[in-house]
Write a protein that holds these residues in place. Structure first.
Motif, short mmCIF file in Angstrom:
data_model
loop_
_atom_site.label_atom_id
_atom_site.label_comp_id
_atom_site.label_asym_id
_atom_site.label_seq_id
_atom_site.Cartn_x
_atom_site.Cartn_y
_atom_site.Cartn_z
N UNK A 1 -20.31 -31.70 32.64
CA UNK A 1 -19.03 -31.32 32.05
C UNK A 1 -18.60 -29.95 32.59
N UNK B 1 -15.27 -27.09 32.37
CA UNK B 1 -14.11 -26.68 31.59
C UNK B 1 -13.38 -25.53 32.30
N UNK C 1 -10.59 -22.39 31.37
CA UNK C 1 -9.92 -21.63 30.33
C UNK C 1 -9.09 -20.54 31.00
N UNK D 1 -10.35 -16.64 25.15
CA UNK D 1 -10.08 -17.70 26.12
C UNK D 1 -9.28 -18.84 25.48
N UNK E 1 -8.22 -22.88 26.07
CA UNK E 1 -8.63 -24.08 26.78
C UNK E 1 -7.48 -24.62 27.65
N UNK F 1 -10.71 -30.18 30.79
CA UNK F 1 -12.12 -30.37 31.09
C UNK F 1 -12.39 -31.70 31.76
N UNK G 1 -9.31 -34.33 29.29
CA UNK G 1 -8.36 -33.72 28.37
C UNK G 1 -7.63 -32.57 29.06
N UNK H 1 -11.25 -18.63 33.58
CA UNK H 1 -12.68 -18.81 33.36
C UNK H 1 -13.06 -20.28 33.52
N UNK I 1 -24.23 -32.90 29.03
CA UNK I 1 -23.69 -33.77 27.98
C UNK I 1 -24.74 -34.75 27.57
N UNK J 1 -23.65 -37.07 21.09
CA UNK J 1 -22.56 -36.43 20.36
C UNK J 1 -22.84 -35.00 20.00
N UNK J 2 -24.00 -34.47 20.38
CA UNK J 2 -24.32 -33.11 20.00
C UNK J 2 -23.54 -32.11 20.84
N UNK J 3 -23.27 -30.97 20.21
CA UNK J 3 -22.65 -29.90 20.96
C UNK J 3 -23.63 -29.40 21.99
N UNK K 1 -24.12 -26.25 24.74
CA UNK K 1 -23.61 -24.92 25.03
C UNK K 1 -22.84 -24.91 26.32
N UNK K 2 -21.71 -24.25 26.29
CA UNK K 2 -20.92 -24.05 27.49
C UNK K 2 -21.34 -22.72 28.12
N UNK L 1 -20.44 -19.91 30.78
CA UNK L 1 -19.25 -19.43 31.45
C UNK L 1 -19.59 -18.71 32.76
N UNK M 1 -17.81 -15.01 28.75
CA UNK M 1 -18.42 -15.01 27.41
C UNK M 1 -19.79 -15.69 27.43
N UNK N 1 -22.71 -17.32 24.75
CA UNK N 1 -23.01 -17.75 23.39
C UNK N 1 -24.19 -16.94 22.84
N UNK O 1 -23.18 -24.67 12.18
CA UNK O 1 -22.49 -25.94 11.93
C UNK O 1 -22.07 -26.00 10.47
N UNK P 1 -15.45 -31.65 16.82
CA UNK P 1 -16.04 -32.53 17.83
C UNK P 1 -15.10 -33.71 18.05
N UNK Q 1 -16.80 -30.56 22.34
CA UNK Q 1 -16.39 -29.43 21.51
C UNK Q 1 -15.49 -28.54 22.33
N UNK Q 2 -14.22 -28.42 21.94
CA UNK Q 2 -13.28 -27.54 22.60
C UNK Q 2 -12.99 -26.41 21.63
N UNK R 1 -10.59 -19.93 20.14
CA UNK R 1 -11.16 -18.60 20.01
C UNK R 1 -10.28 -17.68 19.18
#
Lengths: 116, 113
Positions: free
Chosen positions: A31, A33, A35, A43, A45, A48, A56, A91, A97, A100-102, A104-105, A107, B44, B46, B51, B95, B99-100, B103
């Motif tokens: 994935x 993205x 920004x 930032x 969006x 992505x 999107x 950015x 991926x 369905x869990x998030x 970390x992105x 940057x 940035x 994390x 959650x 979600x 996840x978008x 900020x």
């Protein structure tokens, strides 16, 4: 360095010119993205990709903006007919991926665009 | 769409003091709240996340709290050090395939030695 890289780091252009930025994500992150960050703001969006598919797009991504990720690895963001309002930090981030869990992105350092 | 408000915009503390940054969000469907630290010339990074099924989370000197009813969440940094000086962003996200994050505008934290 195995982090996200972006080139160029800085770009100064005249209004009306076209510019292209490149992002190289962390290897095997499927994935990617984009920004935009203006001074004093967080930032925002833009778009992505998952692999080569653009999944999107934000309404911030006007017709003058186009992003591609042709082979599912690096990505390019092109701005045509630049305007002074396009001046910002662009950015790029990548993430793995899995389900369905998030995830970390991570940057990159960004490309700072100045439109004169 | 989601709207995230962040306060204060600037926070100046002495080394060793605590720092608190507060955020509110508008969309009750948001279920993931990351915090990012951005140093000069870098993207940035994390630092901690929470959650919506959790009210508090701690990682060494950093803690986050979430109040879903009031739709606000906070970052707490204890025993601040000069290297904590940076811009901190809160974010809220839903979600939806990915996840978008939306900020906040950021808080510039300055820790004086």
């Amino acid at each position: 360095d195995t982090g996200v890289s972006q080139n160029p780091r800085h770009k100064i252009t005249k209004r009306g010119q076209n510019v292209t930025f490149r992002c190289d994500p962390i290897s095997e992150h499927n994935r990617l993205y984009w920004y935009r960050q203006t001074l004093g703001q967080g930032p925002e969006f833009l778009t992505y990709f998952q692999n080569e598919a653009q999944l999107e797009k934000s309404r911030l991504l006007s017709d003058r903006f186009s992003a591609e990720r042709p082979k599912g690895s690096f990505s390019t963001l092109e701005i045509q007919r630049t305007e002074q309002g396009d001046s910002a930090m662009y950015l790029c981030a990548s993430s793995p991926h899995s389900g369905g869990d998030y995830n970390e992105q991570f940057f990159g350092p960004g490309t700072r665009l100045t439109v004169l | 769409g989601e709207n995230v408000e962040q306060h204060p915009s600037t926070l100046s503390v002495q080394e060793g003091d605590s720092a608190v940054i507060k955020c509110t969000y508008s969309d009750s469907a948001s279920n993931y709240f990351p915090w990012y630290k951005q140093e000069l010339g870098k993207g940035p990074q994390l630092i901690i996340d929470i959650r919506s099924n959790v009210g508090e989370k701690k990682d060494q000197r950093i803690a986050v709290t979430l109040n879903k009813t009031a739709k606000h969440f906070s970052l707490h940094i204890t025993e601040t050090q000069p290297e904590d000086s940076a811009v901190y962003f809160c974010a809220a996200s839903i979600h939806r395939g990915s996840y978008i994050p939306t900020f906040g505008r950021g808080t510039s934290l300055i820790v004086h030695p």
